[in-house]
Design a protein around this motif. Structure first.
Motif, PDB file in Angstrom:
ATOM      1  N   LEU A 133       0.827  -1.203   0.000  1.00  0.00           N
ATOM      2  CA  LEU A 133       0.000   0.000   0.000  1.00  0.00           C
ATOM      3  C   LEU A 133       0.866   1.261   0.000  1.00  0.00           C
ATOM      4  CD1 LEU A 133      -2.858   1.136   0.068  1.00  0.00           C
ATOM      5  CD2 LEU A 133      -2.774   1.004   2.557  1.00  0.00           C
ATOM      6  N   ALA A 134       1.926   1.254   0.802  1.00  0.00           N
ATOM      7  CA  ALA A 134       2.842   2.397   0.848  1.00  0.00           C
ATOM      8  C   ALA A 134       3.527   2.593  -0.494  1.00  0.00           C
ATOM      9  CB  ALA A 134       3.881   2.203   1.952  1.00  0.00           C
ATOM     10  N   LEU A 135       3.920   1.497  -1.141  1.00  0.00           N
ATOM     11  CA  LEU A 135       4.552   1.603  -2.458  1.00  0.00           C
ATOM     12  C   LEU A 135       3.570   2.141  -3.491  1.00  0.00           C
ATOM     13  CD1 LEU A 135       6.897  -1.463  -2.914  1.00  0.00           C
ATOM     14  CD2 LEU A 135       7.475   0.944  -3.085  1.00  0.00           C
ATOM     15  N   LEU A 136       2.322   1.692  -3.438  1.00  0.00           N
ATOM     16  CA  LEU A 136       1.316   2.185  -4.365  1.00  0.00           C
ATOM     17  C   LEU A 136       1.122   3.683  -4.197  1.00  0.00           C
ATOM     18  CD1 LEU A 136      -0.887   1.698  -6.480  1.00  0.00           C
ATOM     19  CD2 LEU A 136      -2.465   1.231  -4.604  1.00  0.00           C
ATOM     20  N   ALA A 137       1.023   4.140  -2.975  1.00  0.00           N
ATOM     21  CA  ALA A 137       0.866   5.571  -2.709  1.00  0.00           C
ATOM     22  C   ALA A 137       2.083   6.336  -3.206  1.00  0.00           C
ATOM     23  CB  ALA A 137       0.651   5.820  -1.222  1.00  0.00           C
ATOM     24  N   ALA A 138       3.264   5.789  -2.973  1.00  0.00           N
ATOM     25  CA  ALA A 138       4.494   6.460  -3.405  1.00  0.00           C
ATOM     26  C   ALA A 138       4.603   6.511  -4.913  1.00  0.00           C
ATOM     27  CB  ALA A 138       5.707   5.760  -2.804  1.00  0.00           C
ATOM     28  N   SER A 139       4.097   5.488  -5.606  1.00  0.00           N
ATOM     29  CA  SER A 139       4.216   5.467  -7.058  1.00  0.00           C
ATOM     30  C   SER A 139       3.302   6.502  -7.715  1.00  0.00           C
ATOM     31  CB  SER A 139       3.919   4.075  -7.605  1.00  0.00           C
ATOM     32  OG  SER A 139       2.561   3.756  -7.419  1.00  0.00           O
ATOM     33  N   ILE A 140       2.267   6.930  -7.023  1.00  0.00           N
ATOM     34  CA  ILE A 140       1.371   7.948  -7.554  1.00  0.00           C
ATOM     35  C   ILE A 140       2.004   9.330  -7.421  1.00  0.00           C
ATOM     36  CG2 ILE A 140      -0.872   9.061  -7.190  1.00  0.00           C
ATOM     37  CD1 ILE A 140      -1.882   6.279  -6.235  1.00  0.00           C
ATOM     38  N   LEU A 141       2.755   9.528  -6.364  1.00  0.00           N
ATOM     39  CA  LEU A 141       3.405  10.807  -6.121  1.00  0.00           C
ATOM     40  C   LEU A 141       4.734  10.877  -6.854  1.00  0.00           C
ATOM     41  CD1 LEU A 141       2.847  10.917  -2.261  1.00  0.00           C
ATOM     42  CD2 LEU A 141       1.491  12.076  -4.013  1.00  0.00           C
ATOM     43  N   PRO A 142       5.114  12.048  -7.374  1.00  0.00           N
ATOM     44  CA  PRO A 142       6.424  12.148  -8.010  1.00  0.00           C
ATOM     45  C   PRO A 142       7.534  12.052  -6.974  1.00  0.00           C
ATOM     46  CG  PRO A 142       5.378  14.300  -7.890  1.00  0.00           C
ATOM     47  CD  PRO A 142       4.379  13.288  -7.383  1.00  0.00           C
ATOM     48  N   SER A 143       8.681  11.536  -7.428  1.00  0.00           N
ATOM     49  CA  SER A 143       9.823  11.466  -6.529  1.00  0.00           C
ATOM     50  C   SER A 143      10.264  12.884  -6.192  1.00  0.00           C
ATOM     51  CB  SER A 143      10.959  10.711  -7.211  1.00  0.00           C
ATOM     52  OG  SER A 143      12.044  10.604  -6.340  1.00  0.00           O
ATOM     53  N   HIS A 144      10.780  13.048  -5.026  1.00  0.00           N
ATOM     54  CA  HIS A 144      11.227  14.370  -4.621  1.00  0.00           C
ATOM     55  C   HIS A 144      12.688  14.317  -4.196  1.00  0.00           C
ATOM     56  CE1 HIS A 144      10.445  12.567  -0.731  1.00  0.00           C
ATOM     57  NE2 HIS A 144      11.216  13.486  -0.210  1.00  0.00           N
ATOM     58  N   ALA A 145      13.287  15.476  -4.206  1.00  0.00           N
ATOM     59  CA  ALA A 145      14.670  15.599  -3.747  1.00  0.00           C
ATOM     60  C   ALA A 145      14.681  16.536  -2.548  1.00  0.00           C
ATOM     61  CB  ALA A 145      15.547  16.162  -4.857  1.00  0.00           C
ATOM     62  N   GLU A 146      15.489  16.174  -1.585  1.00  0.00           N
ATOM     63  CA  GLU A 146      15.652  17.021  -0.418  1.00  0.00           C
ATOM     64  C   GLU A 146      17.105  17.466  -0.363  1.00  0.00           C
ATOM     65  OE1 GLU A 146      15.639  16.655   4.427  1.00  0.00           O
ATOM     66  OE2 GLU A 146      14.519  15.183   3.272  1.00  0.00           O
ATOM     67  N   GLU A 147      17.316  18.778  -0.404  1.00  0.00           N
ATOM     68  CA  GLU A 147      18.679  19.284  -0.335  1.00  0.00           C
ATOM     69  C   GLU A 147      19.266  18.970   1.030  1.00  0.00           C
ATOM     70  OE1 GLU A 147      20.695  23.599  -0.187  1.00  0.00           O
ATOM     71  OE2 GLU A 147      19.547  23.227  -2.025  1.00  0.00           O
ATOM     72  N   VAL A 148      20.425  18.279   1.020  1.00  0.00           N
ATOM     73  CA  VAL A 148      21.065  17.913   2.279  1.00  0.00           C
ATOM     74  C   VAL A 148      22.436  18.560   2.435  1.00  0.00           C
ATOM     75  CG1 VAL A 148      19.818  15.741   2.515  1.00  0.00           C
ATOM     76  CG2 VAL A 148      21.998  15.765   1.299  1.00  0.00           C
ATOM     77  N   GLY A 149      22.912  19.224   1.396  1.00  0.00           N
ATOM     78  CA  GLY A 149      24.205  19.890   1.473  1.00  0.00           C
ATOM     79  C   GLY A 149      24.397  20.865   0.339  1.00  0.00           C
ATOM     80  N   LYS A 150      25.219  21.879   0.586  1.00  0.00           N
ATOM     81  CA  LYS A 150      25.544  22.876  -0.439  1.00  0.00           C
ATOM     82  C   LYS A 150      26.948  23.374  -0.141  1.00  0.00           C
ATOM     83  CE  LYS A 150      22.712  26.108  -2.363  1.00  0.00           C
ATOM     84  NZ  LYS A 150      21.809  27.268  -2.318  1.00  0.00           N
ATOM     85  N   VAL A 151      27.833  23.218  -1.115  1.00  0.00           N
ATOM     86  CA  VAL A 151      29.224  23.599  -0.937  1.00  0.00           C
ATOM     87  C   VAL A 151      29.565  24.693  -1.943  1.00  0.00           C
ATOM     88  CG1 VAL A 151      31.611  22.779  -1.038  1.00  0.00           C
ATOM     89  CG2 VAL A 151      29.810  21.270  -0.179  1.00  0.00           C
TER      90      VAL A 151
END
Length: 160
Positions: A8-26
């Motif tokens: 069920l969690a995978l199905l919900a995730a497949s409907i939503l677009p993948s996202h990126a979370e900025e974790v660093g900036k140099v």
């Protein structure tokens, strides 16, 4: 029950677009250019996190070079298993499946992560590459996740 919740969690995730979370900036120079590191999750594969490093041009660099509306195609990717792997309904053909896409120009260019399943070696391959209307870039980076460990679950059964 646990397997049903994972599906069920995978199905919900497949409907939503993948996202990126900025974790660093140099910062890399005094012109405001940066290398940005994002954590990207695969919407159809739980337990895998990819870290994508890409170049972000600063305002001064854009003014000097006159190319206002795009960042370079340079990117690097590293993917690791970050938990039990649960694989949903993924594309199995050699063209793979787009996992993530982010514009790197106003209109024409995108930075993309594509997932490919290597059945012969039981491995997920993550490819970072640019997509352009013309003058495509050969700058690519790959990372692999071997699936030989015992903690891999295929929600629809492992492909034969």
């Amino acid at each position: 029950m646990k397997r049903s919740l994972a599906a069920l969690a995978l199905l919900a995730a497949s409907i939503l677009p993948s996202h990126a979370e900025e974790v660093g900036k140099v910062g890399v120079d005094w012109l405001g250019n940066d290398i940005v590191i994002d954590a990207v999750t695969d919407p159809k594969v739980q337990g895998v996190t990819c870290h994508l490093a890409s170049f972000s041009r600063g305002v001064i660099d854009r003014l000097q070079k006159g190319n206002w509306f795009e960042d370079p195609s340079n990117a690097s990717i590293s993917c690791q298993q970050t938990g039990p792997v649960v694989i949903g309904d993924i594309e199995l053909d050699e063209g793979g499946e787009r996992v993530f896409s982010e514009r790197t120009s106003l209109i024409w260019k995108k930075l993309i992560i594509t997932r490919i399943y290597d059945k012969a070696n039981n491995t997920l391959i993550y490819l970072a590459h640019a997509s352009q209307v013309q003058d495509g870039s050969a700058k690519t980076s790959i990372s692999t996740i071997p699936l030989f460990a015992g903690n891999v679950t295929w929600t629809k059964g492992k492909p034969e």
